[in-house]
Design a protein around this motif. Structure first.
Motif, PDB file in Angstrom:
ATOM      1  N   ARG A 102     -14.115   4.516   7.256  1.00 19.89           N
ATOM      2  CA  ARG A 102     -13.546   3.219   7.595  1.00 19.89           C
ATOM      3  C   ARG A 102     -14.162   2.651   8.865  1.00 19.89           C
ATOM      4  NH1 ARG A 102      -9.927   6.002   4.641  1.00 19.89           N
ATOM      5  NH2 ARG A 102      -8.685   4.781   3.163  1.00 19.89           N
TER       6      ARG A 102
ATOM      7  N   GLU B   3      -3.491   4.905   2.107  1.00 18.08           N
ATOM      8  CA  GLU B   3      -4.717   5.011   1.320  1.00 18.08           C
ATOM      9  C   GLU B   3      -5.303   6.413   1.400  1.00 18.08           C
ATOM     10  OE1 GLU B   3      -6.188   0.337   1.683  1.00 18.08           O
ATOM     11  OE2 GLU B   3      -7.232   1.904   2.801  1.00 18.08           O
ATOM     12  N   ARG B   4      -5.250   7.016   2.569  1.00 25.33           N
ATOM     13  CA  ARG B   4      -5.776   8.379   2.709  1.00 25.33           C
ATOM     14  C   ARG B   4      -4.926   9.383   1.928  1.00 25.33           C
ATOM     15  NH1 ARG B   4      -7.145  10.453   8.510  1.00 25.33           N
ATOM     16  NH2 ARG B   4      -8.205  12.018   7.223  1.00 25.33           N
TER      17      ARG B   4
ATOM     18  N   GLU C  35      -6.289   9.278  -1.498  1.00 26.73           N
ATOM     19  CA  GLU C  35      -7.596   9.935  -1.513  1.00 26.73           C
ATOM     20  C   GLU C  35      -7.452  11.446  -1.517  1.00 26.73           C
ATOM     21  OE1 GLU C  35      -9.646   8.474   1.894  1.00 26.73           O
ATOM     22  OE2 GLU C  35      -9.789   6.431   1.137  1.00 26.73           O
TER      23      GLU C  35
ATOM     24  N   ASP D 155       2.301   1.697  -3.439  1.00 30.33           N
ATOM     25  CA  ASP D 155       1.269   2.186  -4.367  1.00 30.33           C
ATOM     26  C   ASP D 155       1.030   3.682  -4.172  1.00 30.33           C
ATOM     27  OD1 ASP D 155       0.993  -0.354  -5.361  1.00 30.33           O
ATOM     28  OD2 ASP D 155      -0.850  -0.812  -4.239  1.00 30.33           O
ATOM     29  N   ALA D 156       1.006   4.117  -2.929  1.00 32.87           N
ATOM     30  CA  ALA D 156       0.797   5.541  -2.662  1.00 32.87           C
ATOM     31  C   ALA D 156       1.948   6.368  -3.218  1.00 32.87           C
ATOM     32  CB  ALA D 156       0.651   5.776  -1.159  1.00 32.87           C
TER      33      ALA D 156
ATOM     34  N   ARG E  59       0.830  -1.212   0.000  1.00 31.36           N
ATOM     35  CA  ARG E  59       0.000   0.000   0.000  1.00 31.36           C
ATOM     36  C   ARG E  59       0.863   1.261   0.000  1.00 31.36           C
ATOM     37  NH1 ARG E  59      -3.372  -3.405  -0.549  1.00 31.36           N
ATOM     38  NH2 ARG E  59      -5.474  -3.471   0.366  1.00 31.36           N
TER      39      ARG E  59
ATOM     40  N   LYS F  45     -13.437   8.089   2.147  1.00 32.21           N
ATOM     41  CA  LYS F  45     -13.892   6.762   2.570  1.00 32.21           C
ATOM     42  C   LYS F  45     -14.079   6.734   4.082  1.00 32.21           C
ATOM     43  CE  LYS F  45     -12.231   1.953   2.622  1.00 32.21           C
ATOM     44  NZ  LYS F  45     -11.108   1.069   2.206  1.00 32.21           N
TER      45      LYS F  45
END
Length: 247
Positions: free
Chosen positions: A135, A111-112, A115, A58-59, A55, A133
């Motif tokens: 959570r 993830e944030r 976003e 990916d960010a 993750r 999102k």
């Protein structure tokens, strides 16, 4: 690894004989229980570390591909700078992680960051940013939290709740955790490893719901592992996650 696999490990060893009140009996069964706790915890920690590493990577790719130079002082700049800070904090947590909630926070912040990067791009394009999102507070790695119950349009207030409904609506929860709460079952909470004193000189590892770990031992219950609130990246980058005393 099954759901709530660690729940059976929460049972305390049997109390010692009269005269040893407040202590836990040490013996072969207690030792085996401790070894099982540590094996299961280590296996899950390694699994989650792999997820968190992916993750965060990916960010980083998303931020490099979506690099921006927004107008100073704009909402887009604030979103973009927050995304960069959250990504850096996620990497810091990945390096420093000592328990499952630390790695969960790395996943959440990575993830944030993506976003908030998307929000910055939307603002620069003159569009409304996508909704953030929501959570699951019980385990932020679950599916997204269900939407809040809408108010009754005729009376402008929510329908009355019974005790279980009130418990289910207390914190954001995914559909699975929400169903468990409505049914009176414990939700599938992210576990954390703590050590409890079993004698004057000995402690033993125990898995507990991360929400039950006191604030002085872990910062993650208050923010659902970084899922809520914008102060978490700065807190991590200042080293606040390391200053918390470990039980």
């Amino acid at each position: 690894m099954g759901r709530w696999w660690w729940a059976a490990l929460l049972r305390r060893p049997q109390a010692g004989p009269a005269g040893s009140r407040g202590r836990l009996r040490a013996g072969p069964m207690a030792k085996e229980r401790q070894e099982l706790v540590l094996r299961e915890w280590a296996a899950l920690l390694e699994q989650l570390r792999r997820v968190a590493t992916a993750r965060v990577a990916d960010a980083g790719d998303a931020l490099r591909a979506g690099e921006l130079a927004p107008p100073p002082g704009s909402h887009a700049e604030r979103d973009y700078l927050w995304a960069l800070e959250a990504y850096e904090a996620a990497g810091r947590l990945l390096d420093d992680a000592a328990d499952l909630p630390d790695l969960a926070a790395a996943v959440v912040l990575a993830e944030r960051a993506v976003e908030r990067l998307e929000a910055a791009h939307a603002r620069l394009a003159g569009q409304r940013p996508p909704a953030a999102k929501r959570r699951c507070s019980y385990n932020p790695l679950h599916a997204p939290a269900r939407r809040e119950q809408k108010q009754d349009g005729r009376r402008g207030r929510r329908a009355r709740f019974g005790p279980r409904e009130a418990a289910a609506e207390r914190w954001p929860a995914c559909e699975s955790c929400h169903r468990d709460l409505l049914a009176g079952r414990p939700p599938d909470v992210l576990p954390a490893l703590v050590r409890v004193r079993v004698s004057r000189r000995r402690t033993a590892p125990v898995l507990v719901p991360y929400l039950a770990v006191p604030r002085q031992f872990s910062p993650w219950a208050a923010s659902a592992c970084g899922a809520y609130g914008d102060a978490v990246p700065g807190f991590v980058l200042r080293g606040g996650h390391r200053r918390e005393a470990r039980p």
